[in-house]
Write a protein that holds these residues in place. Sequence first.
Motif: not given
Length: 147
Positions: A61-64, A87-90, A119-125, A132-141
């Motif tokens: 998560a920190a790397i992402a 947030l998922r570790w895949l 703004a919401r970005i669907k991120w995938t690492a 795919a090893v990790y996903t998260f969808n932050p709620i950004a201001i």
Amino acid sequence: MIEWFDDLKVGMQFKSDGVTVSKDDIIRFATEYDPQPFHLDEEAAKNTILGGLAASGWQTAAIAMRLASSCRPFGPHPLFGAGVDDLRWLKPVRPGDTIHLEGELVELVPSRSKPHGVARIKWTAYNQHGEAVYTFNPIAIVPSRPK
């Protein structure tokens, strides 16, 4: 050029450079923040559901987060967050894996009362194999253009 919330469009895509995770990185992070045997000891890790040494999910998560920040999806503005969904570790991140991040802007909600929007970005690492090893969808201001 993205400078403000007003410059963003649903469907925009972002991609980071990659970062390689070493065995020493995994052990160093785990020693300080997640001292569990499957993050610290190769032999102990073999007998777990991970089947070998793996990075802490929190290290992933920190790397992402670092990779998302380097993409500068909101131009000069920092990544202020109000939370994270989905947030998922895949897959485990192993020593030697090279991780990169890809994201798509999926939602924009302007504030009616504040000088910003959400703004919401669907991120995938992904690892070097395209898995795919990790996903998260932050709620950004994100700040709106000054009036």
